[in-house]
Design an enzyme around this catalytic site. Structure first.
Site, PDB file in Angstrom:
ATOM      1  N   ASP A  39      -7.384  14.819 -24.412  1.00 26.39           N
ATOM      2  CA  ASP A  39      -7.327  13.406 -24.038  1.00 26.39           C
ATOM      3  C   ASP A  39      -6.625  12.693 -25.191  1.00 26.39           C
ATOM      4  O   ASP A  39      -7.234  12.411 -26.228  1.00 26.39           O
ATOM      5  CB  ASP A  39      -8.749  12.882 -23.840  1.00 26.39           C
ATOM      6  N   LYS A  53      -2.013   2.040 -25.208  1.00 30.20           N
ATOM      7  CA  LYS A  53      -2.370   1.951 -26.628  1.00 30.20           C
ATOM      8  C   LYS A  53      -1.097   2.191 -27.452  1.00 30.20           C
ATOM      9  O   LYS A  53      -0.193   1.370 -27.390  1.00 30.20           O
ATOM     10  CB  LYS A  53      -3.497   2.936 -26.941  1.00 30.20           C
ATOM     11  N   GLU A  78      -0.549   4.594  -0.448  1.00 30.95           N
ATOM     12  CA  GLU A  78      -1.467   5.743  -0.613  1.00 30.95           C
ATOM     13  C   GLU A  78      -0.715   7.034  -0.378  1.00 30.95           C
ATOM     14  O   GLU A  78       0.121   7.131   0.520  1.00 30.95           O
ATOM     15  CB  GLU A  78      -2.629   5.624   0.388  1.00 30.95           C
ATOM     16  N   ARG A  93      -1.565  -1.457 -18.868  1.00 38.80           N
ATOM     17  CA  ARG A  93      -2.902  -0.859 -18.874  1.00 38.80           C
ATOM     18  C   ARG A  93      -2.976   0.172 -17.757  1.00 38.80           C
ATOM     19  O   ARG A  93      -2.772  -0.162 -16.590  1.00 38.80           O
ATOM     20  CB  ARG A  93      -3.903  -2.002 -18.631  1.00 38.80           C
ATOM     21  N   TYR A 121       0.862  -1.190   0.000  1.00 40.82           N
ATOM     22  CA  TYR A 121       0.000   0.000   0.000  1.00 40.82           C
ATOM     23  C   TYR A 121       0.893   1.233   0.000  1.00 40.82           C
ATOM     24  O   TYR A 121       1.773   1.370   0.838  1.00 40.82           O
ATOM     25  CB  TYR A 121      -0.896   0.016   1.244  1.00 40.82           C
ATOM     26  N   THR A 130      -4.195   7.283 -21.781  1.00 45.26           N
ATOM     27  CA  THR A 130      -3.940   5.912 -21.329  1.00 45.26           C
ATOM     28  C   THR A 130      -2.460   5.645 -21.590  1.00 45.26           C
ATOM     29  O   THR A 130      -1.797   6.384 -22.324  1.00 45.26           O
ATOM     30  CB  THR A 130      -4.766   4.887 -22.130  1.00 45.26           C
TER      31      THR A 130
END
Ligand SMILES: Cc1ncc(COP(=O)(O)O)c(C=O)c1O
Length: 441
Positions: free
Chosen positions: A214, A243, A65, A249, A63, A240
């Protein structure tokens, strides 16, 4: 035929075969599917063995965060370093000042950008969704349409206009002057032409909006200098990473303004997400490192050359490519001039039977519903990664013609499937370089 090579993929699977044969057999089947078929989905790619391995590391156990230097958990020393490395490489790649590498996906990146720059109920402008926008750009049941108020600008709809099916910047300006959106959004899921970011910025300035780009689809081309950069025009850039950028991903948010950067960090965490996917952030660092190499520019240039070659070869065979061609990695094929009865849904299914994977897609002004469509979206990021050049793209166009002309006839599909399989064996995926030896060729 036995062989003494072990591919990277073999070594990953050999462990899983023992630990969990049931899961391993499914993963092997998918690996075989990817190896033996031609991936023409414009939003997909094949990552390098280094990126693939980076995802499967001890970073997944932690973790973390918060952000580097300001975490909510102990033991984050190395997580800080890998996240900083990913951020620094993203900034070098896109030549900007601030990068947030934590978005789990492109849609999360967009949600964080909206939350940072707008209040619920605020208006934003985006491309008409069925003309190539993404669902996170204002679809009614998406967060973007539920919590914000989209207004839409169109493509040129007049077939006699030289800009037919391209962005209608004048209409975009009119829409923005009428509705005074807080945010003007450009960047699309199915638009084959170069985006004029400077022109959008002028519209944003005139109507008092911030400009958001975007670049989910074209990020790799932008990073390689093969498509114009949204900087310095856009106030905020989302993308993203999986691609054309050929990473794991995930999502990424970039900007040049410290105040905007602070808002983005806060809206992503704790606003939208909990613990970051540190194994994916590790793999983003590796992928950004690869994209900074000179070879990535050559790859991206070939992606565009291959797209142009495929578009040209399909045009010669009687298909219509919307806008008359492509400037980037994708094209929209209007099937109607080839066969007035043929739908995108049928074409997608028949091509898949023959080993070529694509997706049905509405073409601008499509009279058919989204379940059927009159078009197919095709892209070349994945085929270029496996080494296809313009000659192979022409072969692909020939197979597409044969399969669709035969209207899905199983025997013709079977014959093409065999030819596709042989070509795939000659061009193994990254990490499968000895796959040909495995198949005995
Ligand atoms: C323009 C655009 N933005 C955002 C996204 C969403 O990305 P993800 O599927 O990672 O949420 C996509 C995905 O196809 C896209 O095309």
């Amino acid at each position: 035929m036995p062989h003494d090579h072990t591919t990277i993929t073999d070594s990953i699977f050999s462990l899983l075969d023992t630990a969990d044969p049931e899961a391993a057999s499914i993963l092997r089947a998918e690996d075989d599917r990817q190896s033996s078929t031609i991936e023409l989905i414009a939003s997909e790619n094949h990552v390098s063995p280094a990126v693939m391995h980076a995802m499967g590391t001890c970073l997944t156990n932690k973790y973390a965060e918060g952000y580097p230097g300001a975490r909510y958990y102990g033991g984050c020393e190395h997580h800080d370093r890998i996240e900083q490395l990913a951020r620094d490489r993203a900034k070098s790649l896109f030549k900007c000042e601030f990068a947030n590498v934590q978005p789990h996906s492109g849609a999360s990146a967009n949600a964080a950008a909206f939350m940072a720059l707008m209040q619920p109920g605020d208006t934003f402008a985006a491309l008409v969704l069925k003309d190539g926008g993404h669902l996170s750009h204002g679809m009614k049941i998406n967060f973007s349409g539920v919590f914000y108020k989209p207004v839409f600008y169109p493509l040129h709809a007049d077939p006699d206009h030289e800009q037919f099916e391209r962005i209608d910047y004048d209409k975009a300006r009119e829409v923005c002057l009428e509705h005074r959106p807080k945010l003007l959004l450009c960047g699309y899921s199915a638009y084959p032409r170069e985006i004029d970011f400077a022109r959008f910025r002028a519209i944003a300035d005139e109507c008092g909006a911030l400009l958001m780009a975007d670049i989910a689809h074209i990020a790799g081309l932008v990073a390689a200098g093969v498509h114009a950069s949204p900087f310095p025009h856009a106030h905020i850039v989302t993308t993203t990473t999986h691609k054309t950028l050929r990473g794991p991903r995930g999502g990424l948010i970039l900007c040049n303004d410290e105040e905007i950067a602070k808002k983005i960090d806060k809206s992503l965490f704790p606003g939208l997400q909990g613990g970051p996917l540190m194994h994916i952030i590790g793999a983003k660092a590796v992928a950004f490192g690869e994209a900074l190499m000179p070879e990535f520019r050559g790859y991206s240039q070939r992606v565009v050359e291959n797209a142009k070659a495929l578009a040209g070869a399909l045009t010669e065979r009687g298909f219509r490519i919307t806008t008359g061609g492509t400037d980037n990695h994708l094209m929209l094929v209007d099937l109607r001039p080839f066969d007035a009865e043929l739908t995108g849904a049928d074409a997608e299914r028949w091509l898949e039977d023959a080993g070529m994977v694509s997706n049905k897609n509405a073409i601008p002004g499509d009279p058919r519903p989204p379940k059927h469509t009159s078009g197919l979206r095709l892209g070349t990021p994945a085929t270029t990664t496996r080494g296809f050049g313009t000659k192979e793209m022409e072969m692909v166009a020939g197979w597409i013609e044969r399969v669709l002309r035969a209207k899905g006839d199983a025997q013709e599909a079977g014959r093409v499937r065999e030819e596709v399989r042989l070509l795939c064996e000659a061009f193994p995926l990254p990490g499968h370089e000895h796959a040909g030896a495995r198949a005995g060729v």
